[in-house]
Design a protein around this motif. Sequence first.
Motif, PDB file in Angstrom:
ATOM      1  N   LEU A 100       0.946  -1.126  -0.138  1.00 54.36           N
ATOM      2  CA  LEU A 100       0.106   0.212   0.172  1.00 54.36           C
ATOM      3  C   LEU A 100       0.790   1.266   0.085  1.00 54.36           C
ATOM      4  CD1 LEU A 100      -2.994  -0.929   2.412  1.00 54.36           C
ATOM      5  CD2 LEU A 100      -2.992  -0.795   0.038  1.00 54.36           C
ATOM      6  N   CYS A 101       2.111   1.179  -0.077  1.00 55.41           N
ATOM      7  CA  CYS A 101       3.156   2.221  -0.447  1.00 55.41           C
ATOM      8  C   CYS A 101       2.688   3.160  -1.593  1.00 55.41           C
ATOM      9  CB  CYS A 101       4.467   1.735  -0.146  1.00 55.41           C
ATOM     10  SG  CYS A 101       5.053   1.382   1.394  1.00 55.41           S
ATOM     11  N   PHE A 110       2.640   4.517   4.724  1.00 58.10           N
ATOM     12  CA  PHE A 110       3.057   3.235   4.587  1.00 58.10           C
ATOM     13  C   PHE A 110       4.596   3.387   4.344  1.00 58.10           C
ATOM     14  CE2 PHE A 110      -1.329   1.738   4.623  1.00 58.10           C
ATOM     15  CZ  PHE A 110      -1.350   0.568   5.114  1.00 58.10           C
ATOM     16  N   THR A 111       4.866   4.381   3.371  1.00 55.72           N
ATOM     17  CA  THR A 111       6.309   4.428   2.879  1.00 55.72           C
ATOM     18  C   THR A 111       7.336   5.227   4.135  1.00 55.72           C
ATOM     19  OG1 THR A 111       5.443   5.180   0.620  1.00 55.72           O
ATOM     20  CG2 THR A 111       7.686   5.710   1.022  1.00 55.72           C
ATOM     21  N   ARG A 299       6.132   0.945  -9.470  1.00 59.66           N
ATOM     22  CA  ARG A 299       6.953   1.740 -10.274  1.00 59.66           C
ATOM     23  C   ARG A 299       7.637   2.903  -9.229  1.00 59.66           C
ATOM     24  NH1 ARG A 299       5.611   3.610 -16.324  1.00 59.66           N
ATOM     25  NH2 ARG A 299       6.464   1.943 -17.236  1.00 59.66           N
ATOM     26  N   LYS A 300       6.663   3.496  -8.461  1.00 58.08           N
ATOM     27  CA  LYS A 300       6.873   4.294  -7.772  1.00 58.08           C
ATOM     28  C   LYS A 300       6.285   4.234  -6.084  1.00 58.08           C
ATOM     29  CE  LYS A 300       9.178   7.195 -10.488  1.00 58.08           C
ATOM     30  NZ  LYS A 300      10.508   7.809 -10.192  1.00 58.08           N
ATOM     31  N   LEU A 301       6.651   4.735  -5.199  1.00 58.97           N
ATOM     32  CA  LEU A 301       5.948   4.570  -3.816  1.00 58.97           C
ATOM     33  C   LEU A 301       5.639   6.006  -3.472  1.00 58.97           C
ATOM     34  CD1 LEU A 301       8.312   2.087  -1.964  1.00 58.97           C
ATOM     35  CD2 LEU A 301       6.357   1.729  -3.605  1.00 58.97           C
ATOM     36  N   GLN A 302       4.483   6.314  -2.884  1.00 63.73           N
ATOM     37  CA  GLN A 302       3.977   7.635  -2.438  1.00 63.73           C
ATOM     38  C   GLN A 302       4.875   8.129  -1.369  1.00 63.73           C
ATOM     39  OE1 GLN A 302       1.820   9.557  -4.030  1.00 63.73           O
ATOM     40  NE2 GLN A 302       1.658   7.667  -5.534  1.00 63.73           N
ATOM     41  N   TRP A 303       5.253   9.361  -1.340  1.00 64.18           N
ATOM     42  CA  TRP A 303       5.984   9.694  -0.032  1.00 64.18           C
ATOM     43  C   TRP A 303       5.787  11.234   0.431  1.00 64.18           C
ATOM     44  CZ3 TRP A 303       9.546  14.065   0.160  1.00 64.18           C
ATOM     45  CH2 TRP A 303      10.378  14.001   1.244  1.00 64.18           C
ATOM     46  N   ARG A 304       5.804  11.631   1.703  1.00 64.11           N
ATOM     47  CA  ARG A 304       5.908  13.001   2.048  1.00 64.11           C
ATOM     48  C   ARG A 304       6.644  13.185   3.212  1.00 64.11           C
ATOM     49  NH1 ARG A 304       0.089  15.158   4.334  1.00 64.11           N
ATOM     50  NH2 ARG A 304       0.694  14.430   6.152  1.00 64.11           N
TER      51      ARG A 304
END
Length: 974
Positions: A100-101, A110-111, A299-304
């Motif tokens: 779920l990242c 999650f990330t 491909r990509k993981l969500q990040w903040r």
Amino acid sequence: MAMSRHGQVTAVLGPTNTGKTHYAIERMLGHRTGVIGLPLRLLAREVYDRIVAIRGPSVVALITGEERIVPPRAAWWVCTVEAMPTDLLPDFLAVDEIQLCADPDRGHVFTDRLLNARGTSETLFMGADSIKPRIANLIPEAQFVHRDRFSRLTWTGARKLSRIPSRSAIVGFSVDDVYAIAELLRRQKGGAAVVMGALSPRTRNAQVALYQNGDVDHLVATDAIGMGLNLDINHVAFSGLWKFDGRQRRALQPNELAQIAGRAGRYTTDGTFGVTGDAGELDADTIESIEENRFAPLRKLQWRNHRLEFGTVRALIESLEAPPDHPDLLRAREADDLLTLRSLSALPSLRDDVRDGRDVRLLWDVCRVPDFRKVSPTEHVSLCSQLFSFLRTGKGIPEDWLSSRVSRIDRTDGDIDALSKRLAYIRTWTYVAQRKGWIDDSDHWRNETRAVEDRLSDALHLRLTQRFVDRRTSVLMRRLKQRESLVATVTETGEVSIDDQFIGKLEGFRFQLDPNADAEQVPTLRAAAIAALAPVFSLRSDKFYNAPDTEFDITEQGGLMWGEHAVGRLVAGADVLSPQVKPFVDEDAGPEIAEKVRRRLGHFVDRRIAALFEPLIAMRDDEALSGMARGIAFRLVEALGVIPRSEIAGDIKALEQEQRAGLRKHGVRFGQFTIFMPLLLKPAPTRMRLVLCSLMDGLTEFPESPPPGLVTVPVTEGTPAKYHARAGYRAAGERAIRIDMLERLADMLRPLDARAGFEATPDMLSICGLTLEQFAKLMEGLGYQAQEGTRPKVRAPKAEAAAETTAEADKPAEPEATGETGETTVSGTPAEPMPEAESAEAASEPAEAPGEAAPEQEQPTDPAPEATAEASAEQTDAPAETETYYIFTRAPRKNRQRPQGAQGRGARSGKPQGKSGDQRAKGQDGRKGNRKPDRKSADDNRKNQKDRGNRSRHQKPMDPDSPFAALAALKDKI
């Protein structure tokens, strides 16, 4: 949460049903302390309950956004990923569903746990194989463990919802879809359990228990079912392949479909998946990917950014918008908390209140309150602004303010939508109560909001069960499929139950299915009822046949009742006294039961008619009656004892005295208007007469009998022909008068001069029970003319009135004199008869009221001058009172010729004009008339005269100069 480079980081990856979560729980309990983060509140509660069952509640903590259970000696912490504490140094740490990242909404949380959360001894990340390349790039030291599925997952194609097998889950992607599917399954399959992410754990567990216990065989759920909920599901059916992700409607990705389809087949039991409803077919590549668990890597993981600046609001926003420093990471789109922060910072009222870093940190904590209510962004911003205003003062949220909000939600009435909305609202206040320092008595409000949530959860579960679960259909279908014997339980009120499931009501010998049953439920209920009620019908028919007649009755509509149950109805037979019986018995009970009921009802009806019409039947069977008497008896039997005289006037005139006496012997009364049997005017024979006559007339709705005891009743439009005569009444204008009372009224009217006119006496009004105006209309209906007038009201002197009152009070009561035969009689020369009266039947003197003299003729002249003067002298100061009176005269007869010899009959000075004996052969001037005397039995005349003499002894002395004195003298000579 502490970052440790010494703890081993392991990623346990694989499809669903590989035991990853179970493996993590075992590993955590092998350490002294541990924390596990789960994607759903529902799943967190499930894992918490499992660990509590192993280690006890004193060492296990549960932390979610709306729930916080932290015992003092807590060693193992079960949390949602968002609620994982950051100030602990656990030996073990695990995060489930780590793929779920990549989720657009929650992925950045999650990330952050993937990059920053570690256990001092061991760290586990569980998820799908698609995230393996990203973990390898971001955490080079991580080790990977692959786990294979315990069972196979196979595509079965599309099926209609009615053909979905038992132990299946049907997945919908909106609340409306879930409710519609559950409603359809209730009708076709007996019901379904409902599981959605918005449900509270208490409601969700109760719904899952319905499915797991076998009360229902189907489960309807949203995609929340794919997040680790372990249920005994054999088949998963998708009702759609698109979903709304909060921002747009999009197609489901193959890995998302696999996550949900993987719920089918637990442990070593193989599972299947397919589509139903409006969902289209899956393409071959997608089916193969799901069956083989081969998907393209993420491909990509969500990040903040998690390193936030709290100096100013602007600095905080800039830190949240900072870009990532790794190519595998993608800055997350604006979340709800950042949108709320922007909106609040733009408010002039709050801009001045945020002065330092402490205020900025507090504002950010308030902005992170989830928008559970989903009313509108503006509404949520307004709530957060109110909370910040309270908290900035340092006094916390006022308890009275919070109490008013919670009390408004604490209601368990309403439908599913109303309860779901209240649950969403209480989740907001439950979240607020969990925040440290926001409320003074936080423990009290945690318990209070939790109690409200539990009450709402129980009410919602009840509503869901009532709407989407038909227990009886489910139970009966299972019993019928298993070919088990069904035993029906019948209560005293006739309610039929099988295995405590109400299926209908047994009324007599007819089974009525539950009226609330849907059309789809009817076949199942009917099949179960037939199998279970066979012995009940047999036992009930035996009881019915041996029941006494007192338990049966006949309604005014011809229905046959056994206690409170309708068991048949009457139908027309060969003649009016021989109706037939049609029993009400279900076809499923069998022809033997129906014949048994018919015979018993026939016996009852025959005995009831014989008892009510005993004198009529005796007259019918009397062989001594012959000639015209037998013909009249036949007519009376056809009319059931009541027939208007005008219908058989010619036959009556032709009767000889012996024939008349033979009919009188059976109780026949020859009235002026009606020939009837007084015993058959009682309420019970009257009701039965109306029923039997209505049957012979072929009416579909029978007229009801008038209430017992009423002398007159209103005449209503639309009543069937001959209704009033059959009911024992005669219609006269707007009202109908009972025929026996009409004959008494005729006795009073016959001596009066109908040509000169007369007024109504109190006795006339009394026996009719009418006012003067009503009586006038009644008389008009009988053929009289009523002329209305007014005159001054005369009052008797006080002394004389008092003397008369005393004399009347001292007068002893005397019994009423009645004739032996009951015929109307009159004495003297013939008077003007009542309209339509048969003068040939007038035989002797009229009966008078007991204790009263013969009524003197009241002339329609003005009161005596002396009386008027006296009354005026007494009422000099009061206005003159008037009274209304009516003068009744005989209405002109239309198209009716006088009989020969009648020219000499007329009114003479108010004298009674009745005739009797030989005087009927003469005119009033002594000349012989053309009419021959009516030959009447001398014995009858003497008998009637003797009766009138007895009545005359109780009358007041007669004035010697009165015309009646001469008649009395003549009577004595005779």
